[in-house]
Design a protein around this motif. Sequence first.
Motif: not given
Length: 364
Positions: A314-337
Amino acid sequence: MAVPRTPVPRVALSMLTLVRGGMGGSETYARELTAQLAGSDRVDAVAYVPEAAAGFSGALPERVVPGLDGRGSTLQRISTLASASLKAGSIRSMWADHNVVHYPFTVAVPSPPKGVPLVQTLFDVQHLDLPELFTRVELAFRSRYYEGVAKRADLVITISEFARQQIVSHLGIDPDRVVVAPLGVDTSQYVPFRGERKPFVLYPARGWAHKNHTRLVAAMELVRQRHPELTLVLTGGALDQLGELPSWVDRRGLVSLDELHELYRSASLVAFPSLYEGFGLPPLEAMASGCPVAAADSGSLPEVVGDAAVLFDARDVESIASGILTALERGGDFYEAGLAQAASFTWERCAEVHIEAYERAAAG
């Protein structure tokens, strides 16, 4: 031979510092706790509230303490505490039939009658981990009313293992006197949605410094280079403190529960870049709605979201952006979990820990 039955604890829930509608997750906790205690035959509890919070306790018996008008700022809370101190004798007389006094909002004013155990809820010690985010007045207030009370309390209830470890480490309290009651999610209030989501990222959080809005906005600038259609929706109080924001940021402020539930169901994802959380309910509420989550890897958040979310620094802007992009791409993978993770945190479990603490305190 019959086993002696543990006497039913007679608990005074002292909520004299309650500012209705202005306390975020701690208010949700207190509301859900009173609801659970009202339905239990293992505890005899009465809630004590200021005049402005009359009716807060639902089905739990409630007594309004006259002359107390809870307000939100630190200085206003100090004024409320001064009034409660002046009324200490009359308040303690109200508590004469109780054998435990519990302070769900941390501050133990007035103190219990002599010989009556004190149970304190201490959500976190953020002021000791991130003192730079607090004013001198706030630090002095917490030193006296958070730390001082915790050190003399018979039992301290906190809301995550992370918070417990920090309390024990900073305050030197016997670990056996600090118990963890994780918060819960009433999953029946959320309807999971797996269909196509709308192009916005949601962050439900008050505009406090540790909520880290500035870095989130900067991260969204990077995300929008690849997804220019995405907007950012902010909900919660005190968002006016954030100053001027880009045109693609929708500052909603305080919203109704119905509107928040609909935002969870329709958002592309919930981003939660908070620098510090004693628990962190919104990620679980999002999961209960089937919404993908990208969250900070700090504080209690990793133990709360488990393997059902994307974590970032959370202290790294690029890391936050990367996490958001990953969640956008893989969001459905986490649905059941995500649904399973949210369902594992219940208010019944939270209340059970409280009742056991009351029984332990009452038994001496």
